[in-house]
Design a protein around this motif. Structure first.
Motif, PDB file in Angstrom:
ATOM      1  N   ILE A 280       1.089  -1.112   0.226  1.00  0.00           N
ATOM      2  CA  ILE A 280       0.223  -0.025  -0.170  1.00  0.00           C
ATOM      3  C   ILE A 280       1.146   1.542   0.138  1.00  0.00           C
ATOM      4  O   ILE A 280       1.337   1.325   0.519  1.00  0.00           O
ATOM      5  N   ILE A 281       0.837   2.022  -0.636  1.00  0.00           N
ATOM      6  CA  ILE A 281       1.420   3.197  -1.766  1.00  0.00           C
ATOM      7  C   ILE A 281       0.430   4.196  -0.792  1.00  0.00           C
ATOM      8  O   ILE A 281      -0.542   5.040  -1.470  1.00  0.00           O
ATOM      9  N   LYS A 282       0.664   5.286   0.226  1.00  0.00           N
ATOM     10  CA  LYS A 282      -0.081   6.362   0.547  1.00  0.00           C
ATOM     11  C   LYS A 282       0.890   7.622  -0.507  1.00  0.00           C
ATOM     12  O   LYS A 282       1.661   7.865  -0.314  1.00  0.00           O
ATOM     13  N   LYS A 283      -0.725   8.741  -0.311  1.00  0.00           N
ATOM     14  CA  LYS A 283      -0.018   9.667  -1.706  1.00  0.00           C
ATOM     15  C   LYS A 283      -0.632  11.188  -1.155  1.00  0.00           C
ATOM     16  O   LYS A 283      -1.062  11.672  -1.271  1.00  0.00           O
ATOM     17  N   GLY A 284      -0.840  10.732   0.293  1.00  0.00           N
ATOM     18  CA  GLY A 284      -1.766  11.994   1.305  1.00  0.00           C
ATOM     19  C   GLY A 284      -2.882  12.836   0.673  1.00  0.00           C
ATOM     20  O   GLY A 284      -3.927  11.893   0.435  1.00  0.00           O
ATOM     21  N   GLU A 285      -2.894  13.902  -0.203  1.00  0.00           N
ATOM     22  CA  GLU A 285      -4.189  14.357  -0.189  1.00  0.00           C
ATOM     23  C   GLU A 285      -4.552  13.362  -1.404  1.00  0.00           C
ATOM     24  O   GLU A 285      -5.266  13.966  -2.493  1.00  0.00           O
ATOM     25  N   HIS A 286      -3.326  13.008  -2.634  1.00  0.00           N
ATOM     26  CA  HIS A 286      -4.208  12.190  -3.527  1.00  0.00           C
ATOM     27  C   HIS A 286      -4.454  10.453  -3.389  1.00  0.00           C
ATOM     28  O   HIS A 286      -4.269  10.046  -4.334  1.00  0.00           O
ATOM     29  N   GLY A 287      -4.919  10.505  -2.051  1.00  0.00           N
ATOM     30  CA  GLY A 287      -5.090   8.391  -2.596  1.00  0.00           C
ATOM     31  C   GLY A 287      -4.441   7.431  -1.885  1.00  0.00           C
ATOM     32  O   GLY A 287      -3.139   8.274  -1.344  1.00  0.00           O
ATOM     33  N   ALA A 288      -4.962   6.595  -2.022  1.00  0.00           N
ATOM     34  CA  ALA A 288      -3.752   5.371  -1.754  1.00  0.00           C
ATOM     35  C   ALA A 288      -3.945   4.538  -2.929  1.00  0.00           C
ATOM     36  O   ALA A 288      -4.915   4.304  -3.730  1.00  0.00           O
ATOM     37  N   LEU A 289      -2.590   3.927  -2.993  1.00  0.00           N
ATOM     38  CA  LEU A 289      -2.735   2.647  -4.241  1.00  0.00           C
ATOM     39  C   LEU A 289      -2.240   0.919  -3.669  1.00  0.00           C
ATOM     40  O   LEU A 289      -1.353   1.670  -2.317  1.00  0.00           O
ATOM     41  N   LEU A 290      -3.088   0.337  -3.951  1.00  0.00           N
ATOM     42  CA  LEU A 290      -3.255  -1.446  -3.129  1.00  0.00           C
ATOM     43  C   LEU A 290      -2.583  -1.766  -4.311  1.00  0.00           C
ATOM     44  O   LEU A 290      -3.098  -1.731  -5.185  1.00  0.00           O
ATOM     45  N   PHE A 291      -1.240  -2.561  -4.213  1.00  0.00           N
ATOM     46  CA  PHE A 291      -1.029  -3.978  -5.198  1.00  0.00           C
ATOM     47  C   PHE A 291      -0.351  -4.199  -5.081  1.00  0.00           C
ATOM     48  O   PHE A 291      -0.403  -5.179  -3.570  1.00  0.00           O
ATOM     49  N   GLN A 292      -1.208  -5.834  -5.303  1.00  0.00           N
ATOM     50  CA  GLN A 292      -0.612  -7.362  -5.333  1.00  0.00           C
ATOM     51  C   GLN A 292      -1.446  -7.989  -6.615  1.00  0.00           C
ATOM     52  O   GLN A 292      -2.125  -8.243  -7.202  1.00  0.00           O
ATOM     53  N   GLU A 293       0.179  -9.010  -6.960  1.00  0.00           N
ATOM     54  CA  GLU A 293       0.247  -9.327  -7.926  1.00  0.00           C
ATOM     55  C   GLU A 293      -0.224  -8.432  -9.605  1.00  0.00           C
ATOM     56  O   GLU A 293       0.628  -7.385  -8.933  1.00  0.00           O
ATOM     57  N   ASP A 294      -0.983  -9.026 -10.130  1.00  0.00           N
ATOM     58  CA  ASP A 294      -0.801  -8.338 -11.410  1.00  0.00           C
ATOM     59  C   ASP A 294      -2.057  -6.812 -10.971  1.00  0.00           C
ATOM     60  O   ASP A 294      -2.721  -6.712 -12.026  1.00  0.00           O
TER      61      ASP A 294
END
Length: 305
Positions: free
Chosen positions: A202-216
């Motif tokens: 999980i990569i947090k981007k503060g006021e720009h939200g968050a990304l969740l990565f798992q496999e593809d």
């Protein structure tokens, strides 16, 4: 299902463009456990404070269902203290003062009553301490989530790399992901992190939200546009607490359920920034949480003709 959180319980002194505070309750584990308390009732804490830490603050944690049997109180010592000042953009801050105090020699003790935990949240602290908690559990939890920061990437990299091999999920912000991997692309950074151990990133981007990565698979959660951000302190920890609290409540670690957990974590973080410290997340109702989650759903809902 039972949740165990390791991290700091601390005093913070904060200054933002909206005002300033003297010592208030803070620390990664404080925000995590308070946030998770709205989802799971089996919410256990391992941390350390000095005897200057008020009993009233411990009672506040208990009143939210946080089990403090694992909270060490060191007689004759002082609680960890951090002081910071935010710039006008609220995205950058200066550390004014740090007093490690009891955290300098923290030796985490896991009570017998915590040994059956199914979910482990390793709140931000030294990687060696986080690893010790894993080693002191009788059996491996169903899910181990790790939060870390740029300081440990810089000064404790070997310990962190050893720890990454033992965890399932890593939570970092975009700057930390790039520092850890030397990749500017967050997609490439997440892929490289997955080769280090954790299969979910999980990569947090503060006021720009968050990304969740798992496999593809990739999922993006937006951040809620707010008219004003009063104090960002603890927002990332509150996010992590909402995320793992929701997973512990539902006992479902599928990718689809993690997507829902990220929305709940984002909703909790959006409350945190509305007041100084943990004040806002200490006084939420279920209706407020449900309404805020609905706002996040509306942000990303659309139809195709």
């Amino acid at each position: 299902m039972s949740l165990l959180t390791i991290g700091s319980v601390a005093f913070d002194a904060l200054e933002t463009p909206f005002g300033k505070t003297d010592k208030i309750i803070g620390g990664a584990a404080t925000y995590i456990t308070l946030s998770a308390s709205y989802f799971t009732k089996n919410n256990n804490l391992v941390a350390v404070v000095g005897d200057d830490f008020p009993e009233s603050m411990i009672r506040d944690l208990n009143s939210h269902g946080v089990n403090t049997d694992g909270l060490q109180v060191r007689v004759g010592e002082k609680t960890f203290f951090w002081s910071g000042k935010y710039h006008n953009d609220m995205n950058t801050r200066d550390t004014v003062e740090v007093q490690l105090n009891v955290m300098e020699n923290f030796d985490p003790v896991v009570p017998a009553s915590y040994q059956d935990c199914q979910y482990l949240m390793l709140g931000n602290t030294a990687p060696a301490i986080q690893k010790t908690v894993i080693e002191r559990l009788n059996s491996r939890p169903k899910l181990i989530v790790l939060d870390t920061m740029n300081l440990w990437i810089e000064i404790a990299n070997p310990d962190l790399m050893a720890l990454l091999k033992l965890v399932d999920v890593l939570v970092v912000n975009d700057e930390e992901a790039r520092q850890l991997t030397k990749e500017y692309s967050l997609v490439k950074a997440a892929a490289k992190i997955r080769t280090m151990g954790p299969q979910t990133v999980i990569i947090k981007k503060g006021e720009h939200g968050a990304l969740l990565f798992q496999e593809d698979r990739i999922f993006f959660a937006p951040a809620l546009p707010l008219e004003s951000v009063f104090d960002p302190t603890g927002a990332g920890d509150t996010f992590a607490g909402g995320f793992i609290g929701y997973l512990a409540k539902t006992d479902d670690i599928s990718f689809d359920n993690m997507k829902r957990a990220i929305i709940y974590g984002s909703a909790m973080a959006s409350f945190c920034v509305e007041k100084f410290g943990a004040e806002r997340i200490m006084n939420l109702t279920q209706d407020e949480i449900d309404e805020r989650v609905s706002e996040f759903v509306k942000l990303s809902a659309f139809g195709l003709n």
